[in-house]
Design a protein around this motif. Structure first.
Motif, PDB file in Angstrom:
ATOM      1  N   ALA A  97      13.847 -20.933 -24.062  1.00 15.99           N
ATOM      2  CA  ALA A  97      14.412 -22.245 -23.741  1.00 15.99           C
ATOM      3  C   ALA A  97      13.556 -23.032 -22.756  1.00 15.99           C
ATOM      4  O   ALA A  97      13.318 -24.234 -22.941  1.00 15.99           O
ATOM      5  N   GLN A  98      13.099 -22.389 -21.691  1.00 21.96           N
ATOM      6  CA  GLN A  98      12.300 -23.104 -20.694  1.00 21.96           C
ATOM      7  C   GLN A  98      10.968 -23.574 -21.287  1.00 21.96           C
ATOM      8  O   GLN A  98      10.504 -24.685 -20.990  1.00 21.96           O
ATOM      9  N   LEU A 136      18.366 -29.163 -20.800  1.00 25.44           N
ATOM     10  CA  LEU A 136      18.497 -27.767 -21.221  1.00 25.44           C
ATOM     11  C   LEU A 136      19.928 -27.356 -20.874  1.00 25.44           C
ATOM     12  O   LEU A 136      20.311 -27.340 -19.714  1.00 25.44           O
ATOM     13  N   GLU A 169      23.554 -24.836 -21.628  1.00 23.54           N
ATOM     14  CA  GLU A 169      24.247 -23.690 -22.208  1.00 23.54           C
ATOM     15  C   GLU A 169      25.303 -24.205 -23.173  1.00 23.54           C
ATOM     16  O   GLU A 169      25.662 -25.393 -23.169  1.00 23.54           O
ATOM     17  N   TYR A 185      16.425 -19.558 -28.611  1.00 22.91           N
ATOM     18  CA  TYR A 185      16.789 -18.355 -27.879  1.00 22.91           C
ATOM     19  C   TYR A 185      16.636 -18.596 -26.381  1.00 22.91           C
ATOM     20  O   TYR A 185      15.754 -19.343 -25.938  1.00 22.91           O
ATOM     21  N   LYS A 186      17.469 -17.935 -25.593  1.00 19.75           N
ATOM     22  CA  LYS A 186      17.464 -18.103 -24.136  1.00 19.75           C
ATOM     23  C   LYS A 186      16.077 -17.887 -23.534  1.00 19.75           C
ATOM     24  O   LYS A 186      15.633 -18.647 -22.666  1.00 19.75           O
ATOM     25  N   GLU A 187      15.363 -16.864 -24.001  1.00 18.99           N
ATOM     26  CA  GLU A 187      14.055 -16.546 -23.418  1.00 18.99           C
ATOM     27  C   GLU A 187      12.980 -17.578 -23.756  1.00 18.99           C
ATOM     28  O   GLU A 187      11.932 -17.637 -23.101  1.00 18.99           O
ATOM     29  N   ASP A 229      26.759 -17.358 -29.158  1.00 19.01           N
ATOM     30  CA  ASP A 229      26.063 -16.277 -28.458  1.00 19.01           C
ATOM     31  C   ASP A 229      25.544 -16.741 -27.097  1.00 19.01           C
ATOM     32  O   ASP A 229      24.918 -17.798 -26.987  1.00 19.01           O
ATOM     33  N   ILE A 230      25.761 -15.937 -26.067  1.00 21.74           N
ATOM     34  CA  ILE A 230      25.307 -16.308 -24.719  1.00 21.74           C
ATOM     35  C   ILE A 230      23.785 -16.237 -24.602  1.00 21.74           C
ATOM     36  O   ILE A 230      23.213 -16.699 -23.604  1.00 21.74           O
ATOM     37  N   ASN A 231      23.123 -15.685 -25.601  1.00 20.63           N
ATOM     38  CA  ASN A 231      21.659 -15.599 -25.583  1.00 20.63           C
ATOM     39  C   ASN A 231      21.003 -16.800 -26.257  1.00 20.63           C
ATOM     40  O   ASN A 231      19.791 -16.775 -26.516  1.00 20.63           O
ATOM     41  N   LEU A 232      21.791 -17.849 -26.517  1.00 20.59           N
ATOM     42  CA  LEU A 232      21.266 -19.077 -27.108  1.00 20.59           C
ATOM     43  C   LEU A 232      21.384 -20.225 -26.110  1.00 20.59           C
ATOM     44  O   LEU A 232      22.264 -20.224 -25.251  1.00 20.59           O
ATOM     45  N   ARG A 233      20.504 -21.187 -26.240  1.00 22.27           N
ATOM     46  CA  ARG A 233      20.527 -22.387 -25.410  1.00 22.27           C
ATOM     47  C   ARG A 233      20.308 -23.620 -26.289  1.00 22.27           C
ATOM     48  O   ARG A 233      19.811 -23.529 -27.416  1.00 22.27           O
TER      49      ARG A 233
END
Length: 292
Positions: free
Chosen positions: A263-264, A281, A283, A259-261, A156-160
Motif C-alpha cells: 500500500a505505501q 491511503l 483501511e 495488499y497491505k504490504e 480482509d484486514i490485509n487489504l488497503r
C-alpha cells in the motif's frame, strides 16, 4: 447523539448499481435539541453557504421527524464532513443514511439497519452505495419489491485502498445521461460474467484475479472520458501492484485495492505521478453506520 457513516466506493467496475464497499473515511453529525435550529459545517462543504440553507440532511430529517412526531422541533446540528462532495465516494448516501437514522432516534424509535436501508432506497433508488454505508464491508445487493436484499462479506484486514480524488466534481445524474441506451448481447454477457466473478473473488479471497474481474463495458469508458487523466491513473495503479483499479461510483475519484504490504509503495507512486490530485491511503470499514 453522534452518528458516523463511512465513505463508499460503488460499481467496482462491472457491478453497476449493485456492488459496493465501505472505507474508513467518515462523516459525523452531532445532534441535540435546542431552543433555535442551528447548522454548523466543518470540513468538506464548510465554505458553501448554500449547504446551510438547502441541506439534504435537514430536508430528510425534518420530513421524517414531523411525520413520526407530528411536530417540528428545533435542533442543533454539527456536521463534521470528511467525505468529498460529488466525487463518487458516497457523500449523498452518507447524508441520507445519517438523516434517516437521526430522525428515528430523536423520536425514540429504533430502526434496525435493514429498515434504515429500505428507507434510504426512497431517496437513492440504487443500493450500491447505501448498502455498504449501512452495513460496511463488501456488499452485493439487489432490489425486490422496493426492498434491498444484500449479502455482506467483511473485507480482509490485509487489504488497503488507495483513493485518487481529483479537484473536479462530477454529477451522478449527468453522468447517467452519457451511458449507452442499448447494450449488445456480448457486452451484456461480459458485464454479467465479470460482476459475478468479481463477487466470487471477494467471497473466496481470490484477490489476484480481481484485475481481470473488474473490467467493464457498461459505464467506465464513457465516464472516464470526462476527465481523460483518469486513464493514466488506472494505468499507473495497475502497473504498481494494485490488485484492481476502478472508477469510484460515477467519478471523479478512482479506487484501487492493494495488499497491505504494497500500500505505501502504491501510495507514493500515485502521489509522485499525480501531485495535483488528493491521494488517500485508507483501511476498509466493516461496521458501516455507527451511533454513539
Amino acid at each position: 447523539m453522534k452518528i458516523l457513516v463511512p465513505a463508499t466506493s460503488a460499481n467496482l467496475g462491472p457491478g453497476f448499481d449493485c456492488l459496493g464497499l465501505s472505507l474508513k473515511l467518515f462523516n459525523e453529525v452531532e445532534i441535540k435539541k435546542a431552543s433555535l435550529t442551528s447548522v454548523s459545517i466543518n470540513g468538506e462543504g464548510s465554505d458553501n453557504v448554500y449547504l446551510k440553507k438547502n441541506n439534504l440532511f435537514l430536508s430528510i430529517f425534518h420530513g421524517i421527524y414531523e411525520k413520526l412526531n407530528g411536530k417540528r422541533d428545533n435542533f442543533q446540528f454539527i456536521f463534521h464532513n470528511n467525505i468529498p462532495l460529488s466525487r463518487g465516494l458516497g457523500s449523498s448516501s452518507a447524508i441520507i443514511v445519517s438523516a434517516i437514522s437521526a430522525a428515528y432516534l430523536m423520536c425514540d424509535m429504533k430502526l434496525d439497519k435493514q429498515n434504515i436501508l429500505n428507507e434510504a432506497l426512497k431517496y437513492e433508488n440504487h443500493p450500491d452505495n447505501i448498502a455498504p454505508a449501512v452495513f460496511g464491508g463488501f456488499v452485493c445487493s439487489l432490489v425486490k419489491d422496493k426492498e434491498v436484499l444484500s449479502i455482506k462479506k467483511e473485507i480482509d484486514i490485509n487489504l488497503r485502498a488507495i483513493v485518487v480524488i481529483p479537484n473536479i466534481t462530477m454529477s451522478t445524474e449527468k453522468n447517467r445521461q452519457i451511458l449507452p441506451k442499448f447494450l449488445s448481447l456480448s457486452d451484456s454477457v461480459f458485464n454479467l460474467s465479470h460482476a459475478s466473478f468479481l463477487t466470487a473473488c471477494f467471497l473466496e479471497k481470490k484477490y489476484d484475479l480481481l484485475k481481470f474481474a473488474s473490467e467493464d463495458k457498461l459505464h467506465q469508458l464513457n465516464r472516464m472520458k470526462n476527465l481523460p487523466e483518469l486513464f493514466e491513473v488506472q494505468k499507473c495503479a495497475l502497473k504498481n501492484k494494485a490488485l484492481m483499479s476502478t472508477l469510484s461510483g460515477s467519478g471523479s475519484s478512482f479506487f484501487s485495492l492493494v495488499y497491505k504490504e504494497d500500500a505505501q509503495f502504491l501510495f507514493e507512486k500515485m502521489k509522485e505521478a499525480f501531485p495535483h490530485f488528493k491521494i488517500k491511503l485508507l483501511e476498509f470499514d466493516n461496521n458501516g453506520l455507527e451511533i454513539c
